[in-house]
Design an enzyme around this catalytic site. Structure first.
Site, PDB file in Angstrom:
ATOM      1  N   SER A   1       0.795  -1.231   0.000  1.00 24.09           N
ATOM      2  CA  SER A   1       0.000   0.000   0.000  1.00 24.09           C
ATOM      3  C   SER A   1       0.825   1.278   0.000  1.00 24.09           C
ATOM      4  O   SER A   1       0.279   2.349  -0.219  1.00 24.09           O
ATOM      5  CB  SER A   1      -0.952   0.009   1.200  1.00 24.09           C
ATOM      6  OG  SER A   1      -0.234  -0.038   2.409  1.00 24.09           O
TER       7      SER A   1
ATOM      8  N   LYS B   1      -6.196   3.443   8.071  1.00 18.96           N
ATOM      9  CA  LYS B   1      -5.209   4.363   7.493  1.00 18.96           C
ATOM     10  C   LYS B   1      -5.693   5.812   7.523  1.00 18.96           C
ATOM     11  O   LYS B   1      -4.868   6.736   7.600  1.00 18.96           O
ATOM     12  CB  LYS B   1      -4.873   3.916   6.070  1.00 18.96           C
ATOM     13  CG  LYS B   1      -4.050   2.623   6.068  1.00 18.96           C
ATOM     14  CD  LYS B   1      -3.913   2.009   4.696  1.00 18.96           C
ATOM     15  CE  LYS B   1      -3.138   0.701   4.785  1.00 18.96           C
ATOM     16  NZ  LYS B   1      -3.080  -0.004   3.487  1.00 18.96           N
TER      17      LYS B   1
END
Length: 597
Positions: free
Chosen positions: A103, A146
């Site tokens: 990511s 996140k």
């Protein structure tokens, strides 16, 4: 010794001052479950030889290292920089162990771009998203965690992959935008690095738009029409012959029914080819007619086998001789700047014919004669099609290409194929990769044999198949636009990108999403190959060709804030200690080896 250490240390300190430090969100597993945490990534780009170095603490999984290599490749393409002339150093630091994942790929790409372009970063922006080789942003997990990490890092803008706004949590959909708003974080979806750059830098990088070249497009149509006319004629004649032949012998009801069904399928394909022909979609018509021809060839040899006119072994031996003859013709053609596309297409088809014949023999020795005939029929036609392709241009007036000139380019494509395939295998460990590995081995084999054109083609095949899992749920419009612009750039160099235009045309006729994306991928890769070959052979004609343009972004929320290289004292101290240790170890090891030798 002291002088060497002093020089290396001075170089590192200078690099640290000018380094890009960018924050990325990650997910950490704690006693309370998964939580979002910010991590620091320092990026240094310096003159070098194309290496990507990564130092992570705590250690991360291999997929982050694979992401780093893809990030460097994409950053080079987006900025127009030759990354074979740079080394990229990436240092990742986190206070807690983080869960592995690709990511941070998008974030690393942004950081490398900023260092290459000497741009400052907006420290209030954070991003998550996998980086794909075409610059698109792929999906990731832990979106909500996140966003929380962005809040902890005092970021006001969080960029997430396009299509991931709504998150499934225990069977309920959570709106990531609304979730971020409650935390004071503006969540924005982005589909590509091009979309993300303005938020970080206040700059907008756009692919420079080249117009289609009508003369070249018309030339392509003429070439493909000629090939299509040939295949349609052969297929229609064979269909008419078999329509009569199938009514004569008695071969049993079940076999008769099966072959008549295949004949009906071939007729449907021929009708489709004729429709596509009338629309001037000659490549698509060629594909439909060729698929019909494969069925018809299989019917013919199955019929010969069932009536006793031909045994399977004799048929396969004859196919072997035919392919050997076709190969001699294809490889006897001189490769020039005006025919390398056609010669490459011929060599690809010879390689495929040989693989198909291998499968035919395997089926034969396993006693599966029907499959042996199918593979053998396909192999025979694939070999013949190789000769059709290399015979497309009767007047070969281009400059001859020295095979050794293409060796560095072949190595570059092979390295890229290995990087992407390894990356995909680490991101998707449960994905069947046998076909991918076979394609990569075929590319390596071609390279060892000095067939650098075929190496490039086999490497492209590996890359496209590897990328499908990465982009299958991505933005089709992005893939289409990306391919079209690559084609236009190739045309601006005076190239007739036959393969790229053919794949692009074929993709436009498909309804299946994955197949569309796959053929747009083939299109963009082959257009890029044309560009690379011309640059490799004649750099002067291609100098000044830029694929990007940089514009200022007008959005106030994208105003950049200078990012100091030493903004985090503890982080820099940690990095400095680690690198000094590495320098000492390197120097000590070097002199130790000198003494031993």
């Amino acid at each position: 010794m002291r002088k060497i250490l002093a020089i290396l240390l001075a170089i590192f300190i200078l690099n640290s001052v000018s380094a890009v430090i960018i924050k990325a969100p990650a997910v950490s597993l704690t006693d309370m479950g998964y939580v979002g945490v910010p991590i620091n990534i320092q990026i240094n780009v310096s003159k070098g030889t194309g290496h990507v170095f990564m130092d992570t603490l705590p250690l991360t999984e291999l997929d982050m290292q694979g992401s780093a290599r893809i990030a460097a490749k994409v950053a080079g393409e987006i900025t127009g920089k030759d990354m074979n002339k740079y080394n990229v150093y990436i240092t990742v630091r986190s206070d807690v162990p983080v869960v592995g994942g690709p990511s941070a790929g998008g974030t690393m790409t942004i950081g490398i771009i900023c260092d290459l372009m000497n741009w400052s970063l907006n420290k209030h922006v954070m991003m998550t998203g996998m980086i794909n080789p075409d610059g698109s942003i792929g999906p990731v997990g832990g979106i909500l965690e996140k966003i929380e990490a962005a809040k902890k890092a005092n970021c006001t803008i969080m960029l997430i992959p396009k299509g991931q706004r709504y998150i499934n949590v225990d069977g309920n959909k959570v709106d990531a935008v609304a979730f971020g708003k409650k935390l004071g974080v503006k969540v924005i979806e982005v589909g590509s690095i091009y979309d993300a750059i303005p938020y970080f830098t206040g700059k907008k990088i756009v692919m420079k738009q080249y117009p289609e070249n009508p003369a070249i497009e018309e030339k392509y149509k003429e070439i493909m029409k000629h090939l299509c006319d040939k295949i349609l004629k052969i297929a229609n004649e064979k269909y008419n012959y078999l329509s009569n032949a199938l009514n004569t012998p008695y071969i049993g009801y079940e076999y008769q029914k099966m072959l008549l069904s295949e004949l009906s399928s071939s007729k449907a394909l021929l009708d489709k080819a004729n429709d596509e022909y009338l629309k001037n979609d000659y490549y698509s018509a060629t594909c439909s007619a060729f698929n019909a021809l494969i069925k018809l060839e299989t019917i013919e040899h199955t019929l010969n086998y069932l009536t006793g006119d031909e045994d399977v072994k004799t048929f396969l031996n004859r196919v072997q001789l035919d392919i050997n003859h076709d190969k001699e013709i294809v490889y006897s053609k001189n490769v020039t700047t005006s025919n390398f596309e056609e010669v490459l297409a011929g060599r690809i088809r010879i390689a495929e014919a040989e693989k198909l014949l291998d499968n035919a023999w395997k089926s034969y020795y396993l006693g599966n004669y029907e499959n042996a005939i199918k593979y053998g029929s396909f192999a025979k036609l694939r070999g013949e099609s190789a000769v059709w392709w290399v015979s497309l241009k009767e007047n070969n007036t281009g400059k001859e290409i020295n095979n050794s000139t293409l060796k560095p380019l072949a190595q570059q494509y092979l390295d890229n194929a290995e990087t992407i395939s390894t990356y995909v295998e680490t991101v998707f460990p449960n994905l069947p990769t046998d076909e991918l590995e076979n394609d990569l081995e075929a590319a390596k084999k071609a390279y060892k044999e000095g067939d650098y054109l075929l190496t490039i083609a086999e490497s492209i095949d590996t890359c496209v198949k590897a990328e499908i899992p990465l982009v299958m749920f991505g933005d089709i419009d992005y893939s289409k636009k990306y391919a079209r612009n690559k084609i236009n750039l190739a045309e601006s160099l005076g190239i007739t990108p036959i393969s790229a235009l053919g794949y692009y045309e074929y993709a436009n006729t498909l309804n299946d999403t994955i197949s569309k994306v796959m053929y747009y991928k083939y299109s963009s890769y082959y257009a890029q190959m044309d560009i690379d070959v011309m640059r490799c052979l004649n750099k002067t004609n291609c100098s000044g060709i830029s694929e990007i343009a940089v514009e200022n972004s007008g959005s106030e929320e994208q105003t950049t804030v200078s990012c100091e290289g030493n903004s985090n004292g503890n982080f820099t101290t940690t990095v400095l200690s680690a690198v000094i240790g590495g320098i000492v170890g390197f120097a000590g090891g070097y002199f130790s080896r000198k003494v031993k030798s």
